[in-house]
Design a protein around this motif. Structure first.
Motif, PDB file in Angstrom:
ATOM      1  N   SER A   1      -6.939  -6.905   8.363  1.00 35.22           N
ATOM      2  CA  SER A   1      -7.886  -6.982   7.250  1.00 35.22           C
ATOM      3  C   SER A   1      -9.068  -6.019   7.419  1.00 35.22           C
ATOM      4  O   SER A   1      -9.566  -5.453   6.469  1.00 35.22           O
ATOM      5  CB  SER A   1      -8.379  -8.414   7.066  1.00 35.22           C
ATOM      6  N   GLU A   2      -9.477  -5.810   8.680  1.00 39.15           N
ATOM      7  CA  GLU A   2     -10.633  -4.943   8.937  1.00 39.15           C
ATOM      8  C   GLU A   2     -10.345  -3.470   8.645  1.00 39.15           C
ATOM      9  O   GLU A   2     -11.216  -2.715   8.261  1.00 39.15           O
ATOM     10  CB  GLU A   2     -11.066  -5.076  10.417  1.00 39.15           C
ATOM     11  N   MET A   3      -9.100  -3.055   8.865  1.00 45.82           N
ATOM     12  CA  MET A   3      -8.797  -1.624   8.728  1.00 45.82           C
ATOM     13  C   MET A   3      -7.948  -1.341   7.498  1.00 45.82           C
ATOM     14  O   MET A   3      -7.407  -0.246   7.330  1.00 45.82           O
ATOM     15  CB  MET A   3      -8.077  -1.120   9.984  1.00 45.82           C
ATOM     16  N   ARG A   4      -7.861  -2.329   6.630  1.00 46.69           N
ATOM     17  CA  ARG A   4      -6.962  -2.228   5.514  1.00 46.69           C
ATOM     18  C   ARG A   4      -7.174  -0.973   4.651  1.00 46.69           C
ATOM     19  O   ARG A   4      -6.229  -0.332   4.211  1.00 46.69           O
ATOM     20  CB  ARG A   4      -7.134  -3.482   4.656  1.00 46.69           C
ATOM     21  N   GLU A   5      -8.442  -0.636   4.406  1.00 43.54           N
ATOM     22  CA  GLU A   5      -8.720   0.462   3.477  1.00 43.54           C
ATOM     23  C   GLU A   5      -8.161   1.791   3.950  1.00 43.54           C
ATOM     24  O   GLU A   5      -7.797   2.639   3.142  1.00 43.54           O
ATOM     25  CB  GLU A   5     -10.235   0.597   3.264  1.00 43.54           C
ATOM     26  N   THR A   6      -8.129   1.986   5.249  1.00 47.34           N
ATOM     27  CA  THR A   6      -7.656   3.277   5.756  1.00 47.34           C
ATOM     28  C   THR A   6      -6.353   3.131   6.528  1.00 47.34           C
ATOM     29  O   THR A   6      -5.886   4.087   7.142  1.00 47.34           O
ATOM     30  CB  THR A   6      -8.705   3.905   6.693  1.00 47.34           C
ATOM     31  N   LEU A   7      -5.787   1.922   6.468  1.00 48.50           N
ATOM     32  CA  LEU A   7      -4.595   1.630   7.271  1.00 48.50           C
ATOM     33  C   LEU A   7      -3.505   2.681   7.121  1.00 48.50           C
ATOM     34  O   LEU A   7      -2.935   3.169   8.092  1.00 48.50           O
ATOM     35  CB  LEU A   7      -4.056   0.239   6.882  1.00 48.50           C
ATOM     36  N   ILE A   8      -3.236   3.051   5.858  1.00 41.97           N
ATOM     37  CA  ILE A   8      -2.083   3.906   5.602  1.00 41.97           C
ATOM     38  C   ILE A   8      -2.271   5.321   6.161  1.00 41.97           C
ATOM     39  O   ILE A   8      -1.316   6.067   6.343  1.00 41.97           O
ATOM     40  CB  ILE A   8      -1.764   3.941   4.096  1.00 41.97           C
TER      41      ILE A   8
ATOM     42  N   ILE B   1       6.149  13.631   0.992  1.00 45.73           N
ATOM     43  CA  ILE B   1       5.751  12.533   1.865  1.00 45.73           C
ATOM     44  C   ILE B   1       5.598  11.244   1.078  1.00 45.73           C
ATOM     45  O   ILE B   1       5.032  11.235  -0.019  1.00 45.73           O
ATOM     46  CB  ILE B   1       4.431  12.876   2.589  1.00 45.73           C
ATOM     47  N   TYR B   2       6.132  10.196   1.649  1.00 45.47           N
ATOM     48  CA  TYR B   2       6.041   8.877   1.034  1.00 45.47           C
ATOM     49  C   TYR B   2       5.847   7.870   2.145  1.00 45.47           C
ATOM     50  O   TYR B   2       6.531   7.918   3.168  1.00 45.47           O
ATOM     51  CB  TYR B   2       7.336   8.598   0.282  1.00 45.47           C
ATOM     52  N   LYS B   3       4.845   7.000   1.969  1.00 49.36           N
ATOM     53  CA  LYS B   3       4.639   5.940   2.955  1.00 49.36           C
ATOM     54  C   LYS B   3       4.382   4.647   2.202  1.00 49.36           C
ATOM     55  O   LYS B   3       3.633   4.646   1.224  1.00 49.36           O
ATOM     56  CB  LYS B   3       3.425   6.231   3.840  1.00 49.36           C
TER      57      LYS B   3
ATOM     58  N   ILE C   1       0.887  -1.165   0.000  1.00 47.25           N
ATOM     59  CA  ILE C   1       0.000   0.000   0.000  1.00 47.25           C
ATOM     60  C   ILE C   1       0.922   1.210   0.000  1.00 47.25           C
ATOM     61  O   ILE C   1       1.789   1.331   0.863  1.00 47.25           O
ATOM     62  CB  ILE C   1      -0.904   0.027   1.246  1.00 47.25           C
ATOM     63  N   VAL C   2       0.775   2.052  -1.016  1.00 49.88           N
ATOM     64  CA  VAL C   2       1.692   3.179  -1.152  1.00 49.88           C
ATOM     65  C   VAL C   2       0.921   4.486  -1.134  1.00 49.88           C
ATOM     66  O   VAL C   2      -0.146   4.592  -1.736  1.00 49.88           O
ATOM     67  CB  VAL C   2       2.493   3.067  -2.470  1.00 49.88           C
ATOM     68  N   TYR C   3       1.438   5.444  -0.392  1.00 48.64           N
ATOM     69  CA  TYR C   3       0.851   6.774  -0.338  1.00 48.64           C
ATOM     70  C   TYR C   3       1.938   7.762  -0.692  1.00 48.64           C
ATOM     71  O   TYR C   3       3.018   7.714  -0.116  1.00 48.64           O
ATOM     72  CB  TYR C   3       0.336   7.043   1.080  1.00 48.64           C
ATOM     73  N   ARG C   4       1.680   8.607  -1.675  1.00 45.01           N
ATOM     74  CA  ARG C   4       2.685   9.605  -2.026  1.00 45.01           C
ATOM     75  C   ARG C   4       2.051  10.981  -2.066  1.00 45.01           C
ATOM     76  O   ARG C   4       0.981  11.154  -2.619  1.00 45.01           O
ATOM     77  CB  ARG C   4       3.242   9.351  -3.434  1.00 45.01           C
TER      78      ARG C   4
END
Lengths: 110, 810
Positions: free
Chosen positions: B385-392, B348-350, B339-342
């Motif tokens: 698995s439950e928080m995957r969508e907003t994990l990042i 910022i990069y996660k 899961i990548v957030y840029r």
């Protein structure tokens, strides 16, 4: 497992591949952008293109002849294409690339 | 009271003594040896000392009073010479001490690369206060220069500290990105950029050949011939456990001194901890496991049961302002998902790596506030698995509803900034929409939003979509490929505007969704980079199609065709003889081509370097019959022979080919020069075709005779050969700088219009500038690729890596 030393990782270009000739046929040894190594048949099941000449991106390779893309983990063709290439166990040991000779022997016997 | 001797007053032994004195006060009579003439200080805080943010006194953890209060006999500045296990005594330089229990805390020594000059004064490691003081002293000289070898955690902290002290600093790193053990390529790239913005020069893939100077360090010589001036050289390429003493004492050692989970060595009365130990095949360099070991050892010595276990580690860089965090295992692999957030604008990069619904690795750059929360998930093996969508987005977002990007835009207040380049707020855009703007072009014209760097284009479109609803249709420009939503034109524009000079810069700053592109985008980006930054960027063969990588055309049976250059279609008996010999020697089929040259077909890959060497030997170079670059210049015989010829068409063709060969272009470029309007060289269906007339030269562009057949359009008529060459070179450069990859000249002209090209090229200054930029690029790329690859080192790559067919089959 019968690990055969086939060379140093630096002998394979980053995001590239080299050819290894074996009695089971030609095998392509890939090195990804993250220095992971993979081994798979060099021959594209479509028209026999040499996969070691393909562009390596992520953990995939694109056949140089007609752009079929294969996942190097599974050997499965990607996207709409159907096809499969055999993959072989390979590992790194301190920069040396080791290929499993037993898997090759099984392949040539099969 | 039992006698305990400790060798080494470092962070691990310091912590172990604290625990021991807590749990079993008075149980031991303790003697502490230390080779450094001081007690324990917080070694990982040397970086703030170097940078001047802290003083040595502030990082001392145990001062003289502490040792005295606890009754510890200190033998600082004294080395231990040997251990006599039979008599159970430690032999120091100043005499023996008997022990009942002995602790090894000898730590590690810096690894010094044994290049010539590594022992010159001014070469330091970065391990102790002496090194730090030497560096501080060197920084005192005005204009002093430092070279730091090793772009790992310590090396970069050293570089940042020296820079803060005003030195000119260059970091040399052998690998392709910084801190490769802790960071992935993208984060390594951001870190490099960050350091460069602080004035630290970073050279990747830089190998040191030699350090030289007269009696002290003066310069560093690299493998590629670069020479760097240096007043101090800091070697920070790694450590190795200091186990000489343990080995001499006959203790069981592998890579380091072997211990069990109770920190006991092969001698039941001797224990060890810290960087000198090996546990279960692991050695240690970070402080967290050392503290765990200290706790276990103290309990063991106090007679309580405890066992050391390996835990996940996290890393932070102690450079003020560089926020980076990494933990766990972040290599990609089968069954692993990223899961990548840029957020390139904020730097910022996660990246989170997930396997079997568990977080197993995290790399963060720029915003590391949630690092410890992620680290907790990794250590605990939490099912995510439950928080995957907003994990990042971190702990603050858990339990919330999934976000719709449009609702996020709708929720923005009117004063929220949309376009950072031009300072345009959401309110400005909605005002323009209320005033009648209905598409991106109108918004750009009225507010200038998205008119500069273009990264906010998507946001502007979302504002339009929110405001207009179904009346707004999102434009469907064709993206380059599945790796990005940007078009070729966007990518070219952004590479120039943002001065992106490497592939990682493009992937990172333009938000690529794949680690390093694919077979569609990578060759295009490679071309754009080399066309725009000829000196800063180098062509990457691994981003080229097979023909351009192997400098020959692959045929359907996997063999190659080899075609030497014949300038303007002219050859001679010597060249023909060499070609005939090569055909015999390598079993090639010979074909005369439409481009006035000779093709040798059916050459095996392994033979390519040899056939090239043979052809080079006869004075021939690659014909580039395989490139998106200059192919041939077809000519007629011209006025030297032909009774109708008006000019020296052959001579002009040769001059053009000699000027243009070796250049990379968006697609292939073919030229023709005919000596009269009878046009025997078929110049009017070439990308660039010149027809000579009595009064001068008619230059046409945009012809083709392939899938499409096109006649050239007249670019200009000029009087002299020099002008003709200048216009052709300027046209090629304009095409190189602006066209989409894989657009032939006629397709590009169809998009930009011949009038625009004529307008640009008619400007004398602009034309001269284009020619100058072309020549600059040629100073790098006009070399014979065959000659380079016929050299033994390069030629090796054309052979199989290994041949196992001779291995005996079972």
């Amino acid at each position: 497992m019968n690990w055969i030393d086939i060379g140093h990782i630096d002998d394979v270009p980053l995001r590239g591949a080299r050819l290894v000739k074996t009695s089971a046929g030609c095998i392509a040894v890939f090195r990804t952008g993250k220095d992971e190594v993979f081994a798979a048949s060099d021959t594209c099941p479509h028209k026999g293109g040499p996969l070691s000449e393909g562009i390596v991106h992520g953990q995939k390779v694109t056949c140089p002849l007609h752009n079929m893309v294969f996942d190097l983990n599974t050997g499965a063709a990607q996207g709409a294409d159907e096809g499969q290439i055999p993959t072989y166990p390979v590992r790194l040991d301190g920069g040396r690339i080791l290929l499993d000779g037993d898997a090759l022997a099984n392949r040539s016997a099969a | 009271m039992q006698k305990l001797v400790v060798i080494g007053a470092g962070m691990a032994t310091g912590r172990a003594l604290e625990h021991l004195l807590d749990t079993a006060p008075g149980a031991y009579d303790i003697t502490l040896f230390n080779a450094e003439p001081r007690g324990n200080y917080n070694r990982i805080m040397l970086s703030p000392v170097l940078s001047g943010e802290k003083s040595y006194e502030e990082i001392v953890t145990h001062d003289a009073d502490w040792y005295e209060e606890n009754g510890i006999t200190c033998r600082f500045g004294e080395k231990v010479v040997s251990i006599d296990r039979e008599r159970k005594v430690v032999v120091g330089e100043q005499g023996e001490v008997a022990y009942d229990k002995l602790i090894f805390g000898t730590g590690s020594s810096p690894f010094i690369i044994p290049v010539p000059g590594h022992d010159l004064p001014g070469v330091v490691a970065y391990r102790d206060l002496e090194d730090t003081n030497a560096m501080i002293e060197a920084a005192g000289k005005p204009g002093a220069r430092a070279v730091v070898i090793g772009g790992g955690l310590l090396g970069l902290e050293a570089a940042a500290g020296l820079r803060l002290r005003g030195m000119e600093v260059t970091v040399l790193h052998l690998m392709g990105h910084l801190m490769e053990r802790q960071l992935d390529e993208a984060a390594g790239y951001l870190l490099k950029k960050d350091l460069e913005s602080r004035g630290i020069e970073v050279r990747l893939e830089a190998a040191t050949n030699e350090i030289s100077g007269d009696g002290k360090v003066e310069r560093v010589l690299l493998e590629d011939g670069t020479v760097l001036d240096a007043d101090i050289v800091v070697m920070s390429v790694g450590i190795r456990p200091a186990i000489g003493l343990a080995k001499d004492a006959g203790l069981d050692c592998g890579r380091a001194l072997k211990v069990d989970a109770q920190m006991q060595t092969s001698d039941p009365d001797i224990y060890a901890l810290g960087e000198c130990v090996e546990f279960d095949g692991n050695v240690f360099g970070l402080v967290a496991p050392l503290y765990d070991q200290a706790k276990v050892l103290a309990k063991t010595l106090a007679g309580e049961a405890d066992a050391f276990v390996m835990k996940q580690l996290s890393t932070k860089l102690k450079v003020t302002g560089c926020d980076l965090f990494s933990a766990g295992d972040f290599a990609g692999g089968e069954g692993r998902e990223d899961i990548v957030y840029r957020d390139p604008a904020r730097g910022i990069y996660k990246r989170l790596v997930i396997e079997d619904d568990q977080l197993i690795g995290a790399v963060m750059y720029g915003d590391t506030a949630d690092g410890n929360w992620f680290f907790g998930l990794i250590k605990d093996g939490t099912d995510i698995s439950e928080m995957r969508e907003t994990l990042i987005f971190g702990p603050a977002y858990q339990g919330g509803a999934a976000a719709d990007p449009l609702s996020a835009v709708a929720a923005l207040p009117p004063d929220a900034e949309i376009c950072g380049c031009n300072g345009v707020c959401k309110g400005d855009i909605t005002a323009a929409i209320e005033g009648g703007a209905t598409d991106l072009g109108a918004i750009r014209a009225q507010t200038k939003a998205s008119a500069s760097c273009g990264t906010c284009t998507g946001l502007v479109e979302q504002v339009l979509s929110v405001a207009l609803g179904d009346d707004f249709v999102m434009p469907t420009a064709q993206p380059v490929c599945g790796c990005t939503d940007l078009t070729h034109e966007d990518v070219r524009r952004l590479i120039k505007a943002r001065e992106l000079k490497s592939q990682p810069a493009v992937w990172q700053e333009l938000g690529w969704t794949t680690p390093n592109g694919c077979h569609v985008c990578r060759p295009a980006v490679n071309f754009y980079l080399l066309a725009d930054w000829p000196l800063e960027y180098r062509d990457d063969p691994q981003s080229r199609f097979v023909n351009e990588r192997n400098h020959a055309n692959i045929q359907k049976d996997g063999t190659y065709s080899v075609m030497p250059r014949m300038w303007g279609g002219m050859t001679d008996a010597n060249e023909l003889r060499a070609i005939a010999d090569a055909a015999d020697k390598y079993g090639a089929t010979v074909k005369v081509t439409g481009g006035q040259r000779i093709d040798l077909l059916g050459v095996k890959k392994e033979d390519l370097p040899a056939i090239w060497a043979d052809l080079n030997g006869a004075g021939m170079v690659s014909g580039h019959a395989y490139t998106k670059g200059l192919r041939t210049v077809k000519t007629c015989v011209g006025k030297d022979w032909c009774r109708f010829g008006t000019q020296d068409s052959t001579g002009l063709g040769i001059a053009l080919e000699k000027r243009l060969w070796g250049s990379w272009t968006p697609h292939k470029v073919k030229l023709g020069v005919s000596g009269c309007p009878r046009n025997c060289a078929e110049a009017t269906c070439k990308d660039i075709g010149i027809v000579c007339v009595d009064s001068g030269y008619q230059i046409g562009v945009g012809g083709a005779a392939g899938m499409d057949v096109k006649e050239v359009e007249r670019l200009v008529d000029v009087k002299t050969e020099e002008e003709a060459i200048e216009w052709v070179v300027a046209f090629v450069q304009l095409y190189r700088e602006h066209a989409k990859y894989l657009d032939r000249a006629y397709k590009w002209l169809g998009k930009v219009g011949l009038e625009w090209v004529q307008e640009v090229l008619a400007d004398d200054a602009e034309r001269a500038a284009l020619v100058e930029r072309f020549d600059l690029s040629q100073s790098v790329y006009q070399t014979d690729p065959w000659a380079e690859r016929a050299e033994p080192e390069a030629a090796r790559r054309f052979q199989p890596l290994a041949d196992l067919t001779l291995e005996a089959a079972e």
